[in-house]
Scaffold this motif. Structure first.
Motif, PDB file in Angstrom:
ATOM      1  N   ASP B 502       0.849  -1.187   0.000  1.00 16.39           N
ATOM      2  CA  ASP B 502       0.000   0.000   0.000  1.00 16.39           C
ATOM      3  C   ASP B 502       0.895   1.252   0.000  1.00 16.39           C
ATOM      4  O   ASP B 502       2.128   1.147  -0.062  1.00 16.39           O
ATOM      5  CB  ASP B 502      -0.989  -0.025   1.159  1.00 16.39           C
ATOM      6  N   VAL B 508       0.216  -6.008   1.079  1.00 15.87           N
ATOM      7  CA  VAL B 508      -1.242  -6.186   1.085  1.00 15.87           C
ATOM      8  C   VAL B 508      -1.545  -7.606   0.591  1.00 15.87           C
ATOM      9  O   VAL B 508      -1.345  -7.907  -0.584  1.00 15.87           O
ATOM     10  CB  VAL B 508      -1.936  -5.152   0.176  1.00 15.87           C
ATOM     11  N   ILE B 557      -9.409  -2.457  -1.484  1.00 17.80           N
ATOM     12  CA  ILE B 557      -8.358  -1.694  -2.153  1.00 17.80           C
ATOM     13  C   ILE B 557      -8.920  -1.066  -3.418  1.00 17.80           C
ATOM     14  O   ILE B 557      -9.915  -1.511  -3.962  1.00 17.80           O
ATOM     15  CB  ILE B 557      -7.128  -2.563  -2.511  1.00 17.80           C
ATOM     16  N   ARG B 577      -5.870   2.221  -0.556  1.00 17.02           N
ATOM     17  CA  ARG B 577      -6.990   1.678   0.215  1.00 17.02           C
ATOM     18  C   ARG B 577      -8.295   2.291  -0.307  1.00 17.02           C
ATOM     19  O   ARG B 577      -8.331   3.459  -0.698  1.00 17.02           O
ATOM     20  CB  ARG B 577      -6.819   2.003   1.693  1.00 17.02           C
TER      21      ARG B 577
END
Lengths: 170, 863
Positions: B502, B508, B557, B577
């Motif tokens: 991220d 992630v 996401i 995000r």
């Protein structure tokens, strides 16, 4: 016309005979690889067709139905020939006819003869009887793209066989 | 002799091997030899006729029996017993054993692996696994990237899962279905989902907290526009909608308009009566159901409405704008008509036209304000053709002929680096596998592929195999050849490790990644990878050189595609995000929440633009019902911090646009952006000609700077018989006016023109439209038929401000057999005149100045 023939109309049957004769001869030829035998098989196929036509339920499938009768007759004839003709004689009969046009075309005929029957009948009808995909598809009662696919594979196979035999470079 | 390289050499040599003369039928001889066969035919035919004559009597007897209810029941009982006895006999047992309760995976539709090739099998296995895990996102990805058969199976799974988020993806596939309407697997899936959603929907009750996602807006207990009715004819109430279709300009009812959920389903469609009214029943319950409206002479339209089970949503008012048509002929290059071609515009409400024996087609319902339409033509014997045309003014028809040019069959063998043939490779021909005209082929056991009817010119040929490097090559296909052999050798791949992190640099896990593009070809690989606990995944079939674009996506996401140069040790995929825009809509004066409103969203006009949201947001907008006036963007996966341009509309209020509106992290207590809508202001004006006569039917469009290129978003108002129009409910930033009327040149101006110092409405004067005619000749002075002459005005002649805001006005005509063309309804002033090929390619252009009411001669190639 099929409907009329089904009702016993001899003239209508005659028209069907005229229309489908050549196609059936080439179809039988693709199995027997002999013009005389092919014509014999087709004569017999029309006899069978005539006898059973009254039982045909789907008149729109007449071509496909006749095709199958013709195939059966040709195979029947081929089997009977195999039983009666010695091996050596059969080879000279069933492989391509003498290559009067020259050795190159003889190779082509041999390449056609080596095709599987499913492909050979399409090749024969397309090149010898000058039928396009749609006509062949209609006759056999199969999809046009199936005919195209078979013809494509058949051509590739012929090409490969020819290359393997050095055709036509010399 | 050297083997000729021409593609038809094999055809020629095979044709030369015909053994003997063509067979000649001699029926007379056959008849003589087989007279007994014809005799047998005659006899059998006679027996058949006799037996068939008995049949009507038997049928009549049967009918008499079946007329009596008791004998009918007796026959049914006998049949049932007979079937039972037969089944018992065949199965060898009296009753079937109880079946084991199926597991979730087992209850999935059965597969037939023997009939499937390996890749298809892999896809199906993947789909089944995703279905078992209830992974809707994964299934949606497979729906986009899978083979068509896979798509159908995926649709089936999605229908069984019943998640509403799959609806929009399925709707686009359902609309493209060309098989029998009843067999449409995508529509079946939609129906399944909607039915499931309807079952899950609680009885409408006032909820304590408003539901703020667009997928599940909170619902008032009894809406003013819905009513529960009980049909006297049916045991259960109707589910559907009723309303009226009107001419937007005259407010006269439109009779005979088609109103329907599915264009081809008579059970979910209706025609308006003489008073323009319709009642549409049999609709699936849905929060947002698309209904199409098609009427001769009007712009086809699609609206979104809410359908509640066992309720008839009443009072649906649909206003249609006057439309234009496109017509023409589809021919081959020799000018012979092509029958059976499918011609359609890529617009969701226009029905495709099929050409008749004369090759003619006509498509009605085009919007005159749409800048350019795409016209797509398909026919099994030709490559698909696409061209663009500018629609005519309302009530007019544009002539646009289509020439289908024969294509080339491309075939070849796909081999691995060791020259071994590769089975199961996918080969395609366009720059995107998702393109409407993409042709794909899978290699057979000997590695052969074949692409039929490929367009001549540059061919983008790509090949994908799971164990070999992705392959893209570009070749030129010359005209005049029916076949072209192009062999493809796939290279050894260079597996590429990638890591998803991220913006804070944290790995992630669980992010799905697909190869979006390789060397300029998108969607070619169907494989999907998932990042592990440390964010890692590997692309096993990455090539060792070139560029690749990866698309990360997944819950929580907001991924954007990212480009990487290949040949590196690894690549890092950075994702943002996901968040939401939270808003509150209130009346500006009292601060009271507005309970029903529509929100439109598009990319910001200030700063970095972000895309990836559903088209619904900027097309129709999303309507919310919330007593607290609350809304949010739900599951759109907008990246936190991204900025958007957002407009809110509500009945009785002026629209309000805020830009930028920022996406916030997902929160239970968000800081909401407040939209304070001012009470509706009315601004009147009158449209007149140069002599001061009112122009009835003039259209006054109001648009914002950002909407210059999107005329479908403009707010439009009609002038009445006195030429008077009233503008209301527009937002502050919709500052530009564009006034059009049949026979007049369009007028572009500012909304401020409508402000007057006295109480009289402002006057907008339209000048008479201009015209053009001319001839198009080639270098030898011969006429050039079938070319397109297009006049375009894209800027204002004098006003600098308007110069940058002027919308595009295009009119076009096709040259006839003498090379002549004529154009009417042209704007006045300085315009560019383009000469284009039939497929829309620019050939030449020149400036011309057109005067009001005058026809100007503009020729090409006459010097």
């Amino acid at each position: 016309m099929v409907q009329a023939a089904r009702r016993g109309d001899a003239e209508a049957f005659g028209s069907l005979y005229q229309r489908h004769y050549a196609t059936m001869v080439w179809l039988a030829y693709s199995i027997l690889l002999d013009r005389n035998l092919a014509e014999d098989a087709v004569q017999q196929a029309f006899v069978k067709a005539c006898e059973k036509l009254a039982d045909l339920k789907r008149v729109d499938r007449f071509s496909a139905w006749l095709t199958q009768i013709c195939r059966n007759e040709a195979y029947q004839l081929a089997r009977s020939r195999r039983r009666s003709v010695p091996q050596q004689a059969r080879e000279s009969t069933c492989v391509a006819e003498p290559a009067a046009e020259g050795p190159d075309l003889g190779l082509v005929k041999e390449a056609v003869a080596q095709l599987a029957p499913m492909y050979r009948e399409i090749v024969v009808l397309h090149y010898y009887n000058r039928m396009d995909y749609r006509q062949i598809a209609q006759t056999f009662g199969i999809a046009g793209h199936t005919v195209r696919g078979r013809l494509f594979r058949a051509r590739r196979q012929i090409e490969r066989t020819l290359r393997k035999n050095g055709f036509p470079e010399r | 002799m050297v083997r000729p390289e021409r593609a038809d050499w094999l055809d020629k040599v095979i044709a030369k091997t015909v053994p003997g003369e063509p067979p000649e039928p001699d029926f007379a001889a056959w008849r003589r030899a087989h007279a007994e066969a014809l005799e047998a035919l005659a006899q059998r035919a006679q027996r058949k006729t006799q037996s068939q004559a008995i049949a009507p009597a038997a049928i009549e007897l049967g009918r008499r029996i079946m007329k009596c209810p008791i004998s009918k029941l007796a026959v049914a009982a006998i049949l049932a017993v007979g079937i039972f006895v037969l089944v018992s006999h065949l199965t060898g047992r009296k009753t079937a054993p109880p079946e084991a309760e199926p597991t979730m995976a087992e209850s999935a539709p059965a597969l037939e692996p023997r009939e499937l090739d390996s890749v298809f099998q892999d896809e199906l296995a993947q789909a089944k696994a995703l279905y078992t895990q209830r992974d809707v996102a994964g299934l949606l990805s497979l729906l986009e990237t899978g083979q068509y058969d896979t798509k159908m199976k995926v649709a089936e799974y999605l229908g069984e899962i019943g998640d509403g988020s799959a609806l929009s993806a399925l709707q686009s596939f359902a609309a493209q279905w060309q098989g029998a309407p009843d067999a449409n697997p995508f529509q079946k899936a939609i129906d399944g989902i909607e039915e499931r959603l309807a079952q899950l929907q609680p009885t409408p009750l006032e909820s304590a907290e408003p539901n703020i996602t667009p997928a599940e807006p909170d619902t008032a207990p009894a809406e003013p526009n819905t009513v529960t009715i009980a049909s006297s004819a049916l045991s259960r109430p109707l589910t559907g909608a009723s309303g009226m279709v009107l001419d937007k300009l005259t407010q006269e009812p439109i009779a005979g308009a088609f109103v329907g959920y599915r264009l081809s389903d008579p059970n979910t469609s209706a025609e308006t009566d003489a008073s323009g009214r319709f009642v549409l029943t049999g609709l699936p319950p849905s929060e947002r159901l698309y209904i199409s409206i098609i009427a001769q002479g009007y712009v086809s339209k699609r609206i979104v409405t809410r359908i509640v089970r066992d309720q008839l949503t009443k009072g649906v008012l649909i206003e249609l704008d006057r439309g234009s048509r496109v017509e023409g002929r589809v021919t081959d290059p020799a000018g012979n008509p092509v029958a059976g071609a499918t011609v359609k515009t890529f617009y969701f409400t226009n029905r495709p036209a099929i050409t008749g024996p004369d090759g003619h087609f006509e498509i009605d319902g085009l919007s005159p304000v749409v800048d350019v339409y795409s016209l797509h033509t398909t026919h099994p014997d030709y490559p698909a053709a696409s061209l663009r045309f500018a629609p005519g003014a309302a009530g007019q028809s544009v002539q646009q002929d289509v020439v289908l040019t024969p294509g080339v069959d491309v075939y070849g063998q796909v081999t691995d680096p060791n020259d071994q043939p590769l089975a199961g490779a996918t080969v395609g021909n366009t720059a995107s596998k998702a393109m409407w005209n993409c042709i794909t082929s899978r290699t057979d056991a000997e590695g052969w592929y074949r692409l039929e009817n490929v367009d001549v010119g540059e061919l983008v040929l790509w090949a994908v195999h799971p164990r070999h490097a992705l392959h893209v090559q570009r070749v030129m296909l010359a005209q005049g050849r029916s076949e072209e052999q192009i062999d493809i050798q796939l290279q050894t791949p260079a597996p590429l490790p990638c890591r998803v992190i991220d913006e804070a640099g944290e790995p992630v896990p669980g992010v799905y990644v697909v190869v979006h593009e390789y060397n300029g070809v998108s969607n070619l690989d169907e494989a999907r990878y998932t990042s592990d606990a440390d964010g890692w995944f590997v692309i096993p079939n990455a090539p060792s050189e070139g560029t690749i674009r990866l698309n990360p996506y997944g819950a929580g996401i907001s991924g954007e595609t990212q480009r990487f140069e290949l040949g590196q040790d690894e690549c890092i995929v950075v994702v943002r995000r996901a968040g939401r825009i939270y808003g509150r809509v209130v009346a500006d004066a009292a601060g009271e929440p507005i309970p029903e409103f529509t929100v439109k969203l598009t990319a910001t006009a200030v700063g970095e633009r972000t895309y990836g949201y559903r088209a619904l947001w900027n097309r129709e907008g999303v309507t919310f019902q919330s007593r607290q006036g609350l809304f949010d963007t739900g599951e759109e996966d907008l990246p936190v911090g991204a900025a958007f341009y957002m407009t809110v509309f509500a009945q009785g209020y002026d629209a309000l646009t805020l830009d930028p509106v920022l996406v916030q992290p997902i929160s239970n207590d968000p800081n909401r952006t407040e939209f304070r809508l001012p009470a509706a202001t009315l601004t009147a004006g009158v449209v007149v000609d140069a002599q001061g006569n009112p122009i009835e039917g003039a259209t006054v469009a109001v648009y914002a700077k950002s909407e210059r290129w999107e005329p479908t978003h403009w707010r439009k108002f009609g002038a009445d018989a006195s030429g008077v129009f009233v503008i209301s409910g527009v937002s502050d930033d919709q500052q530009y006016l564009f006034v059009t009327a049949l026979g007049f040149a369009p007028h572009c101006g500012l909304r401020s023109e409508l402000k007057t110092t006295d109480s009289r409405p402002a006057r907008i004067v339209l000048e008479a439209a201009a015209g053009a005619f001319g001839i198009v000749l080639d270098e030898q002075g011969r006429p050039r038929p079938g070319l397109r002459v297009e006049v375009a005005k894209t800027r204002d002649d004098n006003d600098e401000l308007l110069d940058q805001r002027y919308p595009v006005v295009r009119r076009s005509a096709t040259t006839d057999e003498n090379g002549y063309y004529e154009l009417s309804e042209l704007p006045v002033g300085r315009c560019m005149v383009y000469l284009k090929s039939s497929s829309g390619e620019d050939l030449r252009s020149k400036w011309a100045t057109f005067a009001p009411g005058q026809t100007t001669e503009v020729n090409f190639g006459d010097n």
